[in-house]
Scaffold this motif. Structure first.
Motif, PDB file in Angstrom:
ATOM      1  N   MET A 161      39.597  29.687  22.070  1.00  8.86           N
ATOM      2  CA  MET A 161      38.578  29.856  21.030  1.00  8.86           C
ATOM      3  C   MET A 161      38.155  28.505  20.476  1.00  8.86           C
ATOM      4  SD  MET A 161      36.701  31.926  19.375  1.00  8.86           S
ATOM      5  CE  MET A 161      35.722  31.987  17.894  1.00  8.86           C
ATOM      6  N   LYS A 162      39.126  27.643  20.206  1.00  6.81           N
ATOM      7  CA  LYS A 162      38.807  26.340  19.630  1.00  6.81           C
ATOM      8  C   LYS A 162      37.988  25.503  20.601  1.00  6.81           C
ATOM      9  CE  LYS A 162      42.078  24.437  17.360  1.00  6.81           C
ATOM     10  NZ  LYS A 162      43.334  23.697  17.063  1.00  6.81           N
ATOM     11  N   GLN A 163      38.319  25.534  21.883  1.00  4.07           N
ATOM     12  CA  GLN A 163      37.599  24.740  22.868  1.00  4.07           C
ATOM     13  C   GLN A 163      36.153  25.219  23.007  1.00  4.07           C
ATOM     14  OE1 GLN A 163      38.791  22.027  24.302  1.00  4.07           O
ATOM     15  NE2 GLN A 163      36.814  21.690  25.275  1.00  4.07           N
ATOM     16  N   LYS A 164      35.963  26.539  23.011  1.00  7.84           N
ATOM     17  CA  LYS A 164      34.604  27.092  23.106  1.00  7.84           C
ATOM     18  C   LYS A 164      33.783  26.705  21.893  1.00  7.84           C
ATOM     19  CE  LYS A 164      32.149  31.452  23.784  1.00  7.84           C
ATOM     20  NZ  LYS A 164      31.209  31.223  22.680  1.00  7.84           N
ATOM     21  N   LEU A 165      34.416  26.722  20.717  1.00  9.96           N
ATOM     22  CA  LEU A 165      33.710  26.358  19.489  1.00  9.96           C
ATOM     23  C   LEU A 165      33.278  24.897  19.528  1.00  9.96           C
ATOM     24  CD1 LEU A 165      32.826  27.354  16.709  1.00  9.96           C
ATOM     25  CD2 LEU A 165      35.058  26.681  15.816  1.00  9.96           C
ATOM     26  N   LEU A 166      34.143  24.024  20.026  1.00 13.10           N
ATOM     27  CA  LEU A 166      33.779  22.607  20.131  1.00 13.10           C
ATOM     28  C   LEU A 166      32.640  22.407  21.118  1.00 13.10           C
ATOM     29  CD1 LEU A 166      37.336  20.982  20.163  1.00 13.10           C
ATOM     30  CD2 LEU A 166      35.677  20.918  18.306  1.00 13.10           C
ATOM     31  N   THR A 167      32.648  23.155  22.205  1.00 18.63           N
ATOM     32  CA  THR A 167      31.569  23.056  23.199  1.00 18.63           C
ATOM     33  C   THR A 167      30.243  23.490  22.604  1.00 18.63           C
ATOM     34  OG1 THR A 167      33.164  23.505  24.955  1.00 18.63           O
ATOM     35  CG2 THR A 167      30.851  23.742  25.507  1.00 18.63           C
ATOM     36  N   ASP A 168      30.265  24.595  21.802  1.00 14.10           N
ATOM     37  CA  ASP A 168      29.026  25.076  21.162  1.00 14.10           C
ATOM     38  C   ASP A 168      28.505  24.054  20.173  1.00 14.10           C
ATOM     39  OD1 ASP A 168      29.209  27.378  22.627  1.00 14.10           O
ATOM     40  OD2 ASP A 168      30.234  28.536  21.052  1.00 14.10           O
ATOM     41  N   ILE A 169      29.416  23.416  19.419  1.00 14.63           N
ATOM     42  CA  ILE A 169      28.972  22.407  18.459  1.00 14.63           C
ATOM     43  C   ILE A 169      28.337  21.223  19.179  1.00 14.63           C
ATOM     44  CG2 ILE A 169      29.791  20.741  16.739  1.00 14.63           C
ATOM     45  CD1 ILE A 169      31.900  22.825  15.930  1.00 14.63           C
ATOM     46  N   GLU A 170      28.954  20.829  20.301  1.00 16.87           N
ATOM     47  CA  GLU A 170      28.388  19.708  21.074  1.00 16.87           C
ATOM     48  C   GLU A 170      26.988  20.042  21.579  1.00 16.87           C
ATOM     49  OE1 GLU A 170      29.638  16.842  24.871  1.00 16.87           O
ATOM     50  OE2 GLU A 170      30.907  18.541  24.266  1.00 16.87           O
ATOM     51  N   LEU A 171      26.788  21.283  22.052  1.00 22.10           N
ATOM     52  CA  LEU A 171      25.460  21.697  22.516  1.00 22.10           C
ATOM     53  C   LEU A 171      24.463  21.735  21.351  1.00 22.10           C
ATOM     54  CD1 LEU A 171      26.488  24.583  24.954  1.00 22.10           C
ATOM     55  CD2 LEU A 171      25.667  22.306  25.561  1.00 22.10           C
ATOM     56  N   ASP A 172      24.922  22.175  20.171  1.00 19.12           N
ATOM     57  CA  ASP A 172      24.041  22.182  18.997  1.00 19.12           C
ATOM     58  C   ASP A 172      23.588  20.776  18.638  1.00 19.12           C
ATOM     59  OD1 ASP A 172      24.237  24.896  18.832  1.00 19.12           O
ATOM     60  OD2 ASP A 172      25.843  24.891  17.331  1.00 19.12           O
ATOM     61  N   VAL A 173      24.495  19.787  18.783  1.00 21.26           N
ATOM     62  CA  VAL A 173      24.139  18.397  18.461  1.00 21.26           C
ATOM     63  C   VAL A 173      23.051  17.897  19.401  1.00 21.26           C
ATOM     64  CG1 VAL A 173      25.008  16.040  18.433  1.00 21.26           C
ATOM     65  CG2 VAL A 173      26.356  17.866  17.412  1.00 21.26           C
ATOM     66  N   LYS A 176      15.410  24.134  11.375  1.00 26.14           N
ATOM     67  CA  LYS A 176      16.172  24.778  10.319  1.00 26.14           C
ATOM     68  C   LYS A 176      17.195  25.751  10.894  1.00 26.14           C
ATOM     69  CE  LYS A 176      12.468  24.417   6.871  1.00 26.14           C
ATOM     70  NZ  LYS A 176      11.511  25.175   6.045  1.00 26.14           N
ATOM     71  N   ARG A 177      16.769  26.528  11.912  1.00 21.18           N
ATOM     72  CA  ARG A 177      17.696  27.475  12.527  1.00 21.18           C
ATOM     73  C   ARG A 177      18.871  26.761  13.206  1.00 21.18           C
ATOM     74  NH1 ARG A 177      13.660  31.813  15.543  1.00 21.18           N
ATOM     75  NH2 ARG A 177      12.631  32.607  13.651  1.00 21.18           N
ATOM     76  N   SER A 178      18.546  25.658  13.887  1.00 19.49           N
ATOM     77  CA  SER A 178      19.603  24.916  14.597  1.00 19.49           C
ATOM     78  C   SER A 178      20.611  24.321  13.618  1.00 19.49           C
ATOM     79  CB  SER A 178      18.977  23.807  15.440  1.00 19.49           C
ATOM     80  OG  SER A 178      19.975  23.063  16.099  1.00 19.49           O
ATOM     81  N   ILE A 179      20.094  23.800  12.487  1.00 16.59           N
ATOM     82  CA  ILE A 179      20.976  23.212  11.487  1.00 16.59           C
ATOM     83  C   ILE A 179      21.870  24.280  10.874  1.00 16.59           C
ATOM     84  CG2 ILE A 179      21.027  22.070   9.234  1.00 16.59           C
ATOM     85  CD1 ILE A 179      18.437  20.617  10.098  1.00 16.59           C
ATOM     86  N   THR A 180      21.268  25.449  10.584  1.00 17.88           N
ATOM     87  CA  THR A 180      22.048  26.535   9.979  1.00 17.88           C
ATOM     88  C   THR A 180      23.147  27.018  10.932  1.00 17.88           C
ATOM     89  OG1 THR A 180      20.074  27.241   8.754  1.00 17.88           O
ATOM     90  CG2 THR A 180      21.895  28.813   8.940  1.00 17.88           C
ATOM     91  N   ARG A 181      22.775  27.183  12.194  1.00 16.59           N
ATOM     92  CA  ARG A 181      23.760  27.648  13.163  1.00 16.59           C
ATOM     93  C   ARG A 181      24.912  26.655  13.317  1.00 16.59           C
ATOM     94  NH1 ARG A 181      20.437  28.518  16.856  1.00 16.59           N
ATOM     95  NH2 ARG A 181      20.648  26.563  18.006  1.00 16.59           N
ATOM     96  N   MET A 182      24.588  25.357  13.331  1.00 14.38           N
ATOM     97  CA  MET A 182      25.631  24.344  13.482  1.00 14.38           C
ATOM     98  C   MET A 182      26.518  24.294  12.241  1.00 14.38           C
ATOM     99  SD  MET A 182      25.297  20.407  14.777  1.00 14.38           S
ATOM    100  CE  MET A 182      24.382  19.851  13.355  1.00 14.38           C
ATOM    101  N   GLN A 183      25.931  24.510  11.059  1.00 14.01           N
ATOM    102  CA  GLN A 183      26.738  24.528   9.838  1.00 14.01           C
ATOM    103  C   GLN A 183      27.754  25.672   9.861  1.00 14.01           C
ATOM    104  OE1 GLN A 183      23.816  24.712   6.716  1.00 14.01           O
ATOM    105  NE2 GLN A 183      23.595  22.473   6.578  1.00 14.01           N
ATOM    106  N   GLY A 184      27.299  26.842  10.367  1.00 15.57           N
ATOM    107  CA  GLY A 184      28.220  27.979  10.445  1.00 15.57           C
ATOM    108  C   GLY A 184      29.380  27.699  11.391  1.00 15.57           C
TER     109      GLY A 184
END
Length: 246
Positions: free
Chosen positions: A1-13, A36-44
């Motif tokens: 779970m943690k690795q997938k979350l880090l990958t999603d954050i990297e893609l958001d960046v 705005k949507r991208s920033i909100t999603r990355m904040q979550g």
């Protein structure tokens, strides 16, 4: 779970960087909404990652150090402590007034196992060193390449064939002491190819009394260039002829 979350954050960046570059070049309402949507999603996702970090029990550095020190002390005490073997003879038994046996004192027999272990380790190290030295010696022996023995064959110079017909007896006369090959050579190189002149000169020299007189006569007929081999050979023949005559 943690690795997938880090990958999603990297893609958001990466997505956020691309949208920002596009928005900077051409600020449109659509790009603004996507940003705005991208920033909100990355904040979550960042908040979710923070919750996982908070859920992990943190061990203080001092506790880690104390645990490591305790483990080292236990290991050291196990290594240094001698082996204690208790024999039956070490137990001192006393009887009380009622005749019951009482264990009064125990004298453990201590065997210095640590010293024996150290000696065994030293012996093992010595054996390993000897094996390594033997292996190195074998490698050095195999690395030695025998240099090929080059036999230097010295070709002996064949002795010059009898120059100027020396195999013939000079006593038979100067003309007979000159071989056929030398006769052609002297005629060509000394007398300019004039065979008749050579024959006359040889006949006249044959009746002369000394080498000096013969050389003077020869020099009046032809040019004596001592750098030529034929000239030196002819003069050597005259010298031997007159020395034999004497």
């Amino acid at each position: 779970m943690k690795q997938k979350l880090l990958t999603d954050i990297e893609l958001d960046v990466h997505e956020l960087k691309y949208l920002m570059d596009s928005f900077t070049k051409e600020p449109t309402p659509t790009l603004s909404e996507l940003l705005k949507r991208s920033i909100t999603r990355m904040q979550g996702r960042l908040e979710e990652l923070q919750q996982e970090v908070d859920a992990v029990q943190v061990i203080s550095p001092s506790a880690v150090e104390e645990t490591a020190e305790e483990e080292d002390e236990v290991a050291g005490s196990e290594e240094d402590s001698p082996v204690i073997i208790q024999s039956l003879e070490s137990v001192v038994v006393k009887e009380d007034e009622e005749g019951e046996a009482i264990v009064a004192e125990e004298k453990p027999v201590v065997i210095a196992a640590a010293a024996e272990t150290a000696e065994a380790a030293a012996a093992a190290e010595e054996e390993e060193e000897e094996e390594e030295e033997e292996e190195e010696g074998k490698k050095e022996e195999s690395a030695i390449v025998e240099e090929p023995v080059v036999e230097t064959v010295v070709k002996e110079e064949e002795p010059k064939s009898a120059v100027l017909g020396e195999s013939l007896k000079l006593s038979a006369g100067l003309r007979h002491a000159i071989s056929l090959n030398d006769s052609f050579r002297f005629s060509r190189e000394l007398f300019g190819g004039n065979t008749d002149l050579m024959n006359r000169v040889i006949e006249q020299i044959s009746v002369m009394s000394s080498y000096k007189t013969a050389v003077a006569f020869l020099s009046s007929k032809v040019e004596l260039n001592e750098e030529k081999e034929a000239v030196n050979d002819f003069l050597e023949l005259l010298k031997k002829y007159f020395n034999q005559s004497v």
